[in-house]
Scaffold this active site. Structure first.
Site, short mmCIF file in Angstrom:
data_model
loop_
_atom_site.label_atom_id
_atom_site.label_comp_id
_atom_site.label_asym_id
_atom_site.label_seq_id
_atom_site.Cartn_x
_atom_site.Cartn_y
_atom_site.Cartn_z
N ASP A 19 5.25 -0.90 4.13
CA ASP A 19 5.22 -0.65 2.77
C ASP A 19 6.65 -0.21 2.16
O ASP A 19 7.15 0.43 2.75
CB ASP A 19 4.12 0.29 2.23
CG ASP A 19 4.17 0.38 0.81
OD1 ASP A 19 4.46 -0.33 -0.08
OD2 ASP A 19 3.33 1.67 0.59
N SER B 236 -0.23 3.92 -5.62
CA SER B 236 0.98 3.34 -5.97
C SER B 236 1.32 3.99 -7.25
O SER B 236 1.59 5.28 -7.58
CB SER B 236 0.52 1.88 -6.12
OG SER B 236 1.82 1.33 -6.23
N HIS C 297 0.97 -1.87 1.93
CA HIS C 297 0.67 -1.45 0.79
C HIS C 297 -0.70 -2.24 0.24
O HIS C 297 -1.00 -3.58 0.28
CB HIS C 297 1.72 -1.74 -0.34
CG HIS C 297 1.78 -1.54 -1.58
ND1 HIS C 297 2.26 0.02 -1.83
CD2 HIS C 297 1.08 -1.66 -2.85
CE1 HIS C 297 1.97 0.44 -3.13
NE2 HIS C 297 1.34 -0.51 -3.89
#
Length: 374
Positions: A294, A199, A324
């Site tokens: 996601d 991320s 995610h």
């Protein structure tokens, strides 16, 4: 490693999550409503559909609805619900590495059987540049070390909003340079150091690879980018598809960007949005993995496509049924651990030593033939 405190309700849920995610798929689907969830031609993994159904029994505020300090406590508790006992390694040491404005905490993971000098990974944790720390990503780093056969150095870079852009990027660059310069101290071969992250940490890893290449500095040998956030200028279609109900919400992501790059910051800067860099040629090979459900899916895949167009060796892997945050699902359920095992395998292959040149076998000399007497 500091203690993560769970509420009584969290402790009860933590005891239930593991057994629930180990149930057969058909039971998980039945327990979560009876119908598989399909969006954009993708089917959510049954174990995740059940996990979301369980989460609805104990609703929690979104990260964007809390002050940063409370959000940091919240993510620690959330990840503790999904994490089992620490994976055993040969050694885990608390160390420090150089940051742009002083020493940073870091954690050094050494797997069993590791032989120095060997491959290394400098890892930057996720959390929207605002939350997350060494403890929230401890199990993910242990998993990569154990299954990738690499020694991992996880960096606790400074967080926004106290330290907005460019502080996290500057820390990431300085920490990588420090580890590379002191590779021998950590048992690492300086020619076999990767950068990686998930991320926001994936964005930092991508920026380190980009800047070190363009500035002709010590460059990582490989990039491990796990659902990276690489474009702060727009919301891709996956934001609309998966921006609510799948852990990372669109409003959370907007809030993270506002903490990290507040109003007045030029988000087209490649150090913020590496997807917008003019030239990606010459960057290290990359493994980019995304989750089907996601909001960041599309920009991560667009970055992989741009790397490929620039001639960079890249592998793109979309795990269609995952969400995610699957880097934290290595203990409970199956799908997350399989996805992370694949990432660890890609890392191991990329950092494998070059095969030694085969030496020609000496030719065996034949004995002279015996001559017949006249």
């Amino acid at each position: 490693m500091s203690q993560i405190v769970l509420s009584p309700l969290d402790r009860i849920q933590a005891r239930l999550v593991g057994p629930a995610l180990g149930l057969p798929d058909r039971v998980q689907i039945a327990a979560s409503g009876g119908t598989p969830l399909v969006i954009d031609g993708q089917t959510l993994e049954p174990e995740l559909q059940l996990l979301f159904a369980m989460r609805k029994l104990q609703p929690k505020p979104r990260f964007c609805d809390l002050p940063p300090a409370e959000s940091r406590l919240r993510i620690r508790a959330d990840i503790a619900l999904l994490t089992g006992l620490p994976l055993p390694l040969a050694r885990v040491d608390e160390i420090s590495v150089a940051g742009a404005d002083g020493a940073l905490r870091a954690r050094h993971y050494v797997p069993h059987g590791f032989q120095a000098p060997g491959p290394g990974l400098v890892y930057y944790h996720g959390g929207g540049w605002t939350i997350g720390d060494l403890d929230t990503h401890d199990q993910a780093c242990r998993f990569l070390a154990a299954h990738g056969g690499v020694t991992v150095i996880s960096v606790d870079y400074r967080l926004a909003p106290e330290h907005p852009f460019p502080a996290p990027v500057d820390d990431a660059l300085t920490a990588f340079a420090h580890v590379h310069a002191h590779a021998a101290d950590h048992g690492i071969d300086p020619d076999r150091i990767a950068v990686g992250g998930d991320s926001a940490g994936g964005q930092l890893a991508a920026v380190v690879a980009l800047v070190t290449t363009h500035d002709k500095l010590a460059t990582p040998a490989f990039q491990l980018l796990i659902y990276p956030a690489v474009d702060g200028t727009r919301e891709w279609p996956s934001y609309e598809l998966f921006g609510t109900g799948f852990l990372l919400t669109r409003d959370d992501m907007r809030w993270f960007w506002d903490q990290y790059a507040p109003t007045g910051t030029d988000r087209t800067n490649p150090r913020l949005s590496p997807l917008l860099a003019d030239d990606l040629a010459g960057l290290p090979p990359a493994y980019v993995t995304t989750a089907g459900f996601d909001a960041l899916r599309d920009e991560g895949e667009a970055y992989a496509a741009r790397l490929l167009e620039a001639g960079v060796p890249v592998t793109l892997r979309r795990h269609t049924g995952l969400v995610h945050g699957f880097a934290h699902l290595v203990d409970k359920g199956r799908a997350g651990s399989l996805a992370m095992a694949e990432a660890a395998g890609a890392l191991q292959l990329a950092l494998a030593p070059a095969p030694a040149a085969a030496k020609p076998k000496p030719r065996r000399r034949r004995a002279p033939a015996a001559s017949k007497a006249d």
